[in-house]
Scaffold this motif. Sequence first.
Motif, short mmCIF file in Angstrom:
data_model
loop_
_atom_site.label_atom_id
_atom_site.label_comp_id
_atom_site.label_asym_id
_atom_site.label_seq_id
_atom_site.Cartn_x
_atom_site.Cartn_y
_atom_site.Cartn_z
N GLY A 184 8.78 3.78 -5.43
CA GLY A 184 7.52 3.07 -5.22
C GLY A 184 7.46 1.76 -5.98
N VAL A 185 7.86 1.78 -7.24
CA VAL A 185 7.83 0.56 -8.05
C VAL A 185 8.86 -0.45 -7.53
N GLY A 186 10.05 0.04 -7.15
CA GLY A 186 11.06 -0.86 -6.61
C GLY A 186 10.59 -1.54 -5.33
N LEU A 187 9.93 -0.76 -4.47
CA LEU A 187 9.40 -1.33 -3.23
C LEU A 187 8.31 -2.36 -3.52
N LEU A 188 7.47 -2.06 -4.48
CA LEU A 188 6.37 -2.96 -4.84
C LEU A 188 6.87 -4.33 -5.26
N VAL A 189 7.86 -4.35 -6.15
CA VAL A 189 8.31 -5.63 -6.70
C VAL A 189 9.26 -6.37 -5.77
N SER A 190 9.69 -5.72 -4.67
CA SER A 190 10.63 -6.36 -3.77
C SER A 190 9.98 -6.94 -2.53
N VAL A 238 0.84 -1.20 0.00
CA VAL A 238 0.00 0.00 0.00
C VAL A 238 0.88 1.25 0.00
N VAL A 239 1.93 1.24 0.81
CA VAL A 239 2.86 2.38 0.85
C VAL A 239 3.52 2.55 -0.52
N ALA A 240 3.92 1.44 -1.15
CA ALA A 240 4.56 1.51 -2.47
C ALA A 240 3.61 2.12 -3.50
N ILE A 241 2.35 1.72 -3.48
CA ILE A 241 1.35 2.26 -4.41
C ILE A 241 1.21 3.77 -4.22
N MET A 242 1.16 4.21 -2.98
CA MET A 242 0.97 5.63 -2.70
C MET A 242 2.20 6.45 -3.10
N ILE A 243 3.40 5.90 -2.85
CA ILE A 243 4.63 6.61 -3.24
C ILE A 243 4.71 6.76 -4.76
N ALA A 244 4.46 5.67 -5.48
CA ALA A 244 4.55 5.71 -6.95
C ALA A 244 3.50 6.64 -7.54
#
Length: 296
Positions: A289-295, A128-134
């Motif tokens: 954001g994208v990097g956090l999402l996929v990791s 959720v944090v990754a989505i919001m950052i991106a």
Amino acid sequence: MFTSLWIPFTVTAAFAQVARNAMQRSLTGPLGAWGATNIRFLFGFPFALIFFALVITVTGDPIPWPPAVFWPWLLLGALTQIVGTGLMLLAMNDSSFVVTIAYLKTEAIQTAIFGFVFLGDHLTLLKVVAIMIATAGVIITALRPGARGFADIKPTALGLLAAACFALSAVGFRGAIIIVPGVSFVTAATCTLVLGLLVQTAVLTAYLFLRAPDVPGKILALWRPSMFAGFMGAFASQFWFLAFALTAAANVRTLALVEVLFAQAVSYYSFRQPLSLREAGGIVLIVIGVGLLVSV
């Protein structure tokens, strides 16, 4: 085994979508927003059939016939995508193009909400944090304070409504794909694509014959550029659907924000337009954001 494949599938789809959107936008002038929207469906459908034939041949899966519960999900995905695409093209012709596109990219957040409500797609706190950052990065990159239309209700309404339609479409198509029984995820995704494009072509072509009877003839007259737009649309959709088969729609639509990076790269290398400090900051947030999402 195949779970992580949603990442290259999504990146491929996003790259193809940049080309398709550019082609559709060039056809909006002679065909209007709804005529240009129909291009991706009418000319994409034959290519989807070819993809389906290849998939059945390679996988050896039987041709599936989805259960009754499949069709409401398919209709949700197909019809909201029609409306969303038309609104997107209207936004592209609006004088406040970059503003409407910024709001359009709230799709990732809306997809997360709709996916949780309708499909029970679980997202961790980090996702959720990754989505919001991106998403914040996209809005910072696109919004230009002081530009005409920054405070106008029209681009806001167009962008948010189109984003909601695309979010519902992603959830609807994922809901349809995961219901197809007895076949591989590749066959389920491609079968859903074929049936979705069939519905969309029938609905929008009928609408054009009723409301703008001259447009179908204009579409056929522009078959050469329309063929390429249709192929790129079907190609992009094929990979979107493959990704939807493997992970939550919100994950796919968030990673799809790399489309903004592709567009910025084209702008820089093709038109030699330098990045502002604001744009660079927005891109950094998208990458984080994208990097956090996929990791996670």
